[in-house]
Design a protein around this motif. Structure first.
Motif, PDB file in Angstrom:
ATOM      1  N   MET A   1     -24.492   2.883   5.632  1.00 26.88           N
ATOM      2  CA  MET A   1     -24.038   4.234   5.965  1.00 26.88           C
ATOM      3  C   MET A   1     -24.007   4.401   7.481  1.00 26.88           C
ATOM      4  O   MET A   1     -25.022   4.248   8.155  1.00 26.88           O
ATOM      5  N   THR A   2     -22.837   4.700   8.029  1.00 26.57           N
ATOM      6  CA  THR A   2     -22.700   4.934   9.467  1.00 26.57           C
ATOM      7  C   THR A   2     -23.256   6.311   9.820  1.00 26.57           C
ATOM      8  O   THR A   2     -23.036   7.282   9.113  1.00 26.57           O
ATOM      9  N   VAL A   3     -23.999   6.361  10.930  1.00 27.59           N
ATOM     10  CA  VAL A   3     -24.577   7.622  11.389  1.00 27.59           C
ATOM     11  C   VAL A   3     -24.029   7.937  12.778  1.00 27.59           C
ATOM     12  O   VAL A   3     -24.290   7.204  13.737  1.00 27.59           O
ATOM     13  N   ILE A   4     -23.261   9.018  12.877  1.00 30.97           N
ATOM     14  CA  ILE A   4     -22.705   9.465  14.150  1.00 30.97           C
ATOM     15  C   ILE A   4     -23.404  10.763  14.543  1.00 30.97           C
ATOM     16  O   ILE A   4     -23.307  11.763  13.827  1.00 30.97           O
ATOM     17  N   ASP A   5     -24.119  10.716  15.627  1.00 34.42           N
ATOM     18  CA  ASP A   5     -24.792  11.896  16.172  1.00 34.42           C
ATOM     19  C   ASP A   5     -23.768  12.681  16.989  1.00 34.42           C
ATOM     20  O   ASP A   5     -23.384  12.260  18.079  1.00 34.42           O
ATOM     21  N   CYS A   6     -23.352  13.825  16.464  1.00 32.51           N
ATOM     22  CA  CYS A   6     -22.231  14.555  17.073  1.00 32.51           C
ATOM     23  C   CYS A   6     -22.626  15.393  18.273  1.00 32.51           C
ATOM     24  O   CYS A   6     -21.745  15.981  18.921  1.00 32.51           O
ATOM     25  N   ASP A   7     -23.911  15.497  18.573  1.00 33.54           N
ATOM     26  CA  ASP A   7     -24.322  16.361  19.679  1.00 33.54           C
ATOM     27  C   ASP A   7     -25.692  15.952  20.185  1.00 33.54           C
ATOM     28  O   ASP A   7     -26.723  16.452  19.727  1.00 33.54           O
ATOM     29  N   ALA A   8     -25.707  15.021  21.126  1.00 33.31           N
ATOM     30  CA  ALA A   8     -26.892  14.693  21.897  1.00 33.31           C
ATOM     31  C   ALA A   8     -26.640  15.182  23.325  1.00 33.31           C
ATOM     32  O   ALA A   8     -25.591  15.775  23.604  1.00 33.31           O
ATOM     33  N   HIS A   9     -27.570  14.952  24.232  1.00 34.73           N
ATOM     34  CA  HIS A   9     -27.427  15.517  25.571  1.00 34.73           C
ATOM     35  C   HIS A   9     -27.865  14.534  26.657  1.00 34.73           C
ATOM     36  O   HIS A   9     -28.610  13.585  26.404  1.00 34.73           O
ATOM     37  N   VAL A  10     -27.400  14.797  27.847  1.00 30.45           N
ATOM     38  CA  VAL A  10     -27.892  14.152  29.065  1.00 30.45           C
ATOM     39  C   VAL A  10     -28.521  15.241  29.920  1.00 30.45           C
ATOM     40  O   VAL A  10     -28.054  16.382  29.927  1.00 30.45           O
ATOM     41  N   GLU A  11     -29.608  14.909  30.585  1.00 35.51           N
ATOM     42  CA  GLU A  11     -30.187  15.814  31.575  1.00 35.51           C
ATOM     43  C   GLU A  11     -29.631  15.406  32.940  1.00 35.51           C
ATOM     44  O   GLU A  11     -29.851  14.289  33.414  1.00 35.51           O
ATOM     45  N   GLU A  12     -28.884  16.300  33.567  1.00 34.18           N
ATOM     46  CA  GLU A  12     -28.239  15.987  34.843  1.00 34.18           C
ATOM     47  C   GLU A  12     -29.275  15.702  35.929  1.00 34.18           C
ATOM     48  O   GLU A  12     -30.397  16.230  35.912  1.00 34.18           O
ATOM     49  N   SER A  13     -28.872  14.874  36.881  1.00 38.28           N
ATOM     50  CA  SER A  13     -29.771  14.436  37.948  1.00 38.28           C
ATOM     51  C   SER A  13     -29.006  14.370  39.270  1.00 38.28           C
ATOM     52  O   SER A  13     -27.806  14.636  39.316  1.00 38.28           O
TER      53      SER A  13
END
Length: 363
Positions: A1-13
């Protein structure tokens, strides 16, 4: 089963702003810290952008709040791409779509500066995601108040690679997304086959933010000092619901007949009454776009069987919200959906893989 995380984040630097044009370098964001023993608590740092102190949830990452997470700062900032991919492996995530963090708020009133910040952010993200062997992609940010600059930026990020969608909030600078000024942006996104990813954001309406600033702010021991307590119930999530009603209740999707749209981090239970009302006057159209061009991210603890029964399953996707630390954070999507016991394996496969693949053209 493929798992696509549709909304993760980066913390800008600081590295996020390293690609700003030379003429804008003196306006690059810089971080400041506050004393430890104030009402800001662990949110003891902020960015200075466009002559203002800007408050965000766990950013800049020199704030204590950022160091309290269970994820290293380089992984949060996407400086350690190998570490980020390793974290995805631990969570059972095959592919992650990365959203910004501080762009959920207002960065700059100066639209030309906003465009320079967006350009630098997108270049940084393209380069870092490009190191992940296809495991990481991102949604590009735009200066929505200048459609000419936004259209040019869409064309540029398409050439850079790794962009898989266009980020926006439920309104942009007090304007509904169905406003005619935005039509060139949506047309270009359609031309480049990039979906619009509509995300919660407390910076959606500067007018409401200014209204709240004119009221003496209460102190409830709120763990989120970057958001005025009087804004609870108005800002962020409701804007996403507003965008859903605006877009599906208008002719926007008929004007751009191939454009796909996703609604992120606002839950999905609200779709049941809204879709019921929309179906009363245009059921055939609504049912034709749900799951084909329109998608909504559910939380794993929602009443998913009820949503599926009333609206369907083909429009549902989901997210980890990694590495944020709020209520939407959900690291183990497949395991937690399976442990519920009331969502079939076939429906879980759709929510985690098949539906996101149609939204973001992965597959």
């Amino acid at each position: 089963m493929t798992v696509i995380d549709c909304d993760a984040h980066v913390e800008e630097s600081d590295a996020t702003w390293s690609y700003m044009p030379e003429e804008w370098q003196m306006f690059r964001p810089f971080a400041v810290t506050f004393p430890k023993n104030t009402y800001f608590g662990s949110h003891d740092a902020a960015w200075v952008i466009d002559y203002k102190i800007r408050l965000y949830a766990a950013n800049p990452t020199i704030m204590t709040r950022a160091t309290q997470k269970d994820t290293s700062i380089p992984i949060q900032e996407l400086a350690d791409v190998a570490g980020r991919v390793a974290a995805m492996d631990m969570m059972g995530i095959d592919h992650q779509v990365v959203f910004p963090s501080i762009w959920l708020g207002v960065l700059a009133e100066n639209v030309e500066l906003e465009a320079a910040l967006a350009s630098s952010y997108n270049t940084f993200m393209a380069k870092q995601c490009g190191l992940s062997n296809g495991r990481l992609t991102y949604v590009a940010v735009l200066p929505w108040r200048r459609s000419d600059l936004a259209v040019a930026e869409i064309k540029r990020v398409t050439q850079l690679g790794s962009a898989i969608g266009i980020f926006c909030r439920g309104m942009e600078w007090d304007s509904p997304l169905t406003h005619p000024d935005f039509r060139p942006i949506f047309a270009e996104a359609e031309a480049q086959d990039l979906p619009i990813a509509i995300h919660v954001g407390n910076g959606t309406s500067p007018t409401i933010s200014r209204m709240l600033e004119g009221i003496t702010r209460p102190h409830y021991g709120d763990p989120a000092p970057h958001i005025n307590p009087y804004g609870n119930g108005i800002v962020s999530g409701p804007y996403v619901q507003y965008a859903f009603q605006q877009i599906l209740g208008s002719d926007m999707l008929e004007r751009v007949p191939k454009l796909r749209v996703g609604f992120m981090e606002a839950g999905s239970e609200w779709t049941v009454p809204i879709v019921r009302k929309l179906r009363e006057r245009r059921a055939k159209f609504i049912d034709s776009v749900l799951g084909d061009r329109v998608f909504v991210a559910c939380a794993v603890d929602e009443d998913i069987p009820h949503i599926i029964d009333k609206v369907g399953v083909d429009f549902l996707v989901t997210q980890t919200d990694f590495p944020h630390g709020d209520a939407f954070r959900e690291d183990h999507l497949r395991e937690n959906l399976a442990e519920r016991g009331d969502v079939s394996t076939a429906d879980i496969a759709k929510i985690l893989g098949d539906n996101p693949a149609r939204l973001f053209k992965r597959g």
